[in-house]
Design a protein around this motif. Sequence first.
Motif, mmCIF file in Angstrom:
data_model
loop_
_atom_site.group_PDB
_atom_site.id
_atom_site.type_symbol
_atom_site.label_atom_id
_atom_site.label_comp_id
_atom_site.label_asym_id
_atom_site.label_seq_id
_atom_site.Cartn_x
_atom_site.Cartn_y
_atom_site.Cartn_z
ATOM 1 N N VAL A 160 0.614 -1.348 0.189
ATOM 2 C CA VAL A 160 -0.004 -0.061 0.086
ATOM 3 C C VAL A 160 0.710 1.136 -0.109
ATOM 4 O O VAL A 160 0.478 2.206 0.144
ATOM 5 C CB VAL A 160 -0.991 -0.052 1.209
ATOM 6 N N CYS A 205 3.249 2.497 2.000
ATOM 7 C CA CYS A 205 3.358 3.420 3.306
ATOM 8 C C CYS A 205 4.802 3.822 3.399
ATOM 9 O O CYS A 205 4.653 4.623 4.641
ATOM 10 C CB CYS A 205 2.683 2.479 4.318
ATOM 11 N N TYR A 206 5.609 3.530 2.867
ATOM 12 C CA TYR A 206 6.955 4.046 3.124
ATOM 13 C C TYR A 206 7.654 3.492 4.100
ATOM 14 O O TYR A 206 8.673 3.965 4.617
ATOM 15 C CB TYR A 206 6.836 5.665 3.020
ATOM 16 N N LEU A 207 7.263 2.466 4.939
ATOM 17 C CA LEU A 207 7.988 1.915 6.052
ATOM 18 C C LEU A 207 9.374 1.209 5.767
ATOM 19 O O LEU A 207 10.096 1.419 6.475
ATOM 20 C CB LEU A 207 6.967 1.215 6.938
ATOM 21 N N THR A 248 12.133 3.554 4.763
ATOM 22 C CA THR A 248 12.555 4.226 6.137
ATOM 23 C C THR A 248 13.330 3.371 7.003
ATOM 24 O O THR A 248 14.301 3.920 7.451
ATOM 25 C CB THR A 248 11.152 4.730 6.651
ATOM 26 N N SER A 285 4.365 6.621 -4.144
ATOM 27 C CA SER A 285 3.221 6.370 -4.035
ATOM 28 C C SER A 285 2.229 7.256 -5.005
ATOM 29 O O SER A 285 2.764 8.290 -5.225
ATOM 30 C CB SER A 285 2.541 6.446 -2.731
ATOM 31 N N GLU A 301 -2.336 7.346 -6.157
ATOM 32 C CA GLU A 301 -3.521 7.313 -5.997
ATOM 33 C C GLU A 301 -4.085 6.464 -7.337
ATOM 34 O O GLU A 301 -3.971 7.077 -8.421
ATOM 35 C CB GLU A 301 -4.576 8.514 -5.774
ATOM 36 N N GLU A 309 -7.512 4.133 -4.007
ATOM 37 C CA GLU A 309 -6.451 3.663 -3.008
ATOM 38 C C GLU A 309 -5.128 4.026 -3.172
ATOM 39 O O GLU A 309 -4.625 4.452 -4.309
ATOM 40 C CB GLU A 309 -6.547 2.080 -3.460
ATOM 41 N N LYS A 310 -4.209 3.914 -2.515
ATOM 42 C CA LYS A 310 -2.725 4.268 -2.321
ATOM 43 C C LYS A 310 -2.186 2.947 -2.902
ATOM 44 O O LYS A 310 -2.421 1.908 -2.502
ATOM 45 C CB LYS A 310 -2.414 4.494 -0.939
ATOM 46 N N PRO A 314 3.698 -3.476 7.339
ATOM 47 C CA PRO A 314 2.392 -3.531 8.143
ATOM 48 C C PRO A 314 1.235 -4.551 7.350
ATOM 49 O O PRO A 314 0.432 -5.022 7.975
ATOM 50 C CB PRO A 314 1.639 -2.088 8.298
#
Lengths: 132, 823
Positions: free
Chosen positions: A53, A55-57, A60, A71, A73, A78-79, A102
Amino acid sequence: MFKEFAKGLSITLKHLLPGHSTTVEYPKQRLEIAPRFRGLHRLVPAQDREKCVACYLCPTVCPAKCITVESEENEKGEKYPRVYEIDLLRCIFCGYCVEACPVEAIEMTSAYELANFKRGDFMYDKARLLKS
Amino acid sequence: MVNLTIDGKQITTAKTSTIYEAAKENGIYIPVLCYAKKLLPYGACRICLVEVEQMKGRLIPSCTTPVTEGMVVTTTSDEINKVRKTVLEFLLVNHVVDCPVCDKGGECDLQDLTYEYEVVTNRFQGEKFDLPTDEVNPLIERNMNRCVLCGKCVRVCDEVVGYGSYSFINRGFETKIATAFDRGLNCEFCGQCVSMCPVGAILPRPFKFKARPWQLKDVDTVCGYCGNGCTVTLGVKDNQVQTIRFNEDTGVNHGNLCVRGRFGYSYVNDATRLTKPLIRKGGELREASWDEALVTIAEKFKAAGKDLGIISGARLTNEELLLLKRISSALGTHHLDHSGGECYQGLTAGLNETMGISASTGTFPQVEKCNAILAIRSDFYETHPVFGMVINQAIRLNDAQLSVIADKRGKLSKLPNARTLMHKPGCEINMINALCQVIIAEGLAKTDDLQGLAELTKALADYTPETVAKMVGADAEAIKKTARELAGAKNAAIVVAYGLPYTAHSKEIAIAASNLALLTGIAGREGSGLYLCGEKANSQGAIDLQITPGPAGLGAQQMLNSAAEGRLPVLYLVGEDPVVTYPDQGLVKKALEKSFLVVQDLFLTDSAKYADVVLPAASFTEKDGTFTNAERRIQRLRAGIKSPGEAKSDFVVFQSLLNKLQKTAPAAPAAAFGELTGEVAGYAGIVYEQIGPQGEVWGGETLAPLKKVLIPVAGNEPLQAEYQLLVGSALYHSGSVSTRSKGPMSVCPEPYIELGRDDAVTLNVKTGDMIQLKAAGVTIQSKAKVDNRLPKGVIFAPYHFAGLGLNRIYTGQSVIAVEPSKL
């Protein structure tokens, strides 16, 4: 002294006997891979898109800074990751990206034969990662 | 002062503080969700519960409880933490946990608190909401499934903006934030709600899924639109301004912004920005090198010498204006002027004659404490929205009486306590004169050391409220009430905004307003003030630096006249688009055609299309320097991104030009500011590096008048025409550059002609119909917009759009007689 000498040599000789070798004849023979082995990354597909999705985690947390995400849309609002790239030349296969995710959208496969001819071939984009 | 103990620490604080404020002042942390510095205490979220020795038995919300003498407060204990954790669990029962796709993730108060209190499981179960998200409007995205009902958006929209878009609807578990009839948002789109939301329920749509908060570099700079001088914090990533960040600690605006400031940034990253110098060769503008362009310009400028006309925009920094002045003096030309020369200069000139100063006498924060406020021209909120919010706060917090001298109703007229003194278009001076007359006649004037009172009294004999009321269609009683309020108030403010769309009798208005300010004692009194607000970001700086015609020099309008007659061979336009924004388009076009034209701008504007040389310049996000806002506050700009292609800041361009003219130039804006402080009287002693987050107000919080001379000014006869056109500003735009920005354009995309209900019925026009206005043989056409703020016979059109060609019929008049017809 001779006794100890013979004892030591016998251990060595024992290891020379067939069936005691620890090396395998790669690539004809391959070792069994541990279930938690961290090989090439894979993006997990969902029904009609990737599970990711954006989220860029993972970029990071990545200590080697080898993940690029951009990212956007989609039509449904939706992302999703328009770009998802891993630079394997930089990757240190630490698996933090998998841990950070996640939504369990990235995992590490058992593929370890990653040699290639050109530097560019080490850039794994979204399409490649979804297939790997 | 009150003494209390918080967590064993002895604290002395103001009587009006709450426990939370007292703790915060002393560095003691109490978590909050619904508290905001600029809003009234509310106590919705119950996260800030603390224990008070004297009120044992229950926990006390610290954000709503005032301090009392001898209070003993504990902010953390096992019990408090348990309760806070439970509160969070309750919030998380309904809150959808879609943090991975929520743009607030990373700066979400709820997320942070959940992490802090280690809420990993939830003992309660309930339904997650599945409400539709508001996808209708282009700027503000609402997802009420994420809402924690803190009410900050409701309160900011009401208390600060004064619009009241939101409210709580339904009861109990079904409670949610909604607009009237739960429709899509249709408001000012200032985005204050976006900035206040502690979770991801209200988000800026242009920033949707663009980046994560932690990836952005925050750069504090000053907004480049109006003269309000709001601090905007750019969120920069990949050399692009991705969004404007919320920041309530820096600047005079306390994080308040308008639609332009918050959503009008996209033009800086626009693909149509000029990236290379252009030179006209064979009738066409072709790309050229900087050196070639500068050599060509320098030669032309040298040849023209004192016959060079320079018209500058008022969005250049002080340092750039200084260099521009150097260029004009190096060439020996006195023909130097800026856009404000059309209008704002008139205001300051008027003020100079009466008081010997040329700037606002007070600062914006003082207005919040005023008891009476007079706004001259109803467009004030539209041109300076954030100052408008300050006025709103004065009304809400201080019960101030607001009077608006207006030819049409606007946002200010809708505020509580507002009294709109309606008059026929173009007759503001009559109204101000009537106010002065009442004050003198009723003996309310503070006449100490005023010169010319006798003459003024005599001249005002014709301006009794009754006569004026009859003449301009106003209400005499209302005039009297306003006059009494202004004279009687402890603190009062008079605010006037001026801009390019209304250039007529600006000097006279300033004189009339300063007469009133002197009679009421507002000018120079601590806490009160006369505010003259220029339309552009650095209008005041341009006046301070005297970017005005020298002795025997021509003003902007005269330069264009002269150029049109072929007497001014070379024109240099810096950051101005006169074809779109200046009065009398025909004259402007003729002037630009006849002269050798050099244009320095961000875009290939309509004026630049006439140019012989076009130089690509840098936007406010790409340069360092200072702006001086309408209250004399000098604030620093900081570069956040690099200019596209070969575009250079005006500072660098002027430096190279000065070098080509064999002159030296300061190496950097900081050095230029140093030189500037030596040349501009009020700026002396200010050090560039020491200009803090709140800026530096030159002349002090209250600027004392150097003299107090009353000068009689005559009013105007109302125009006798059935239909009269007013030219002005729309709230969503500022100048013409905002029409290149996606945010403002998405809510106000095209020109319109606004009609009152009565006229719409007479002309049989509905919103969206095409309508035509005819004046002096010229016609303009546009879509009609029907509203209820215009009196009968008055038509309004905003001047920002090139497409309308409004300045084909607007030639500087205060009001234009037109013949409307439906197409």
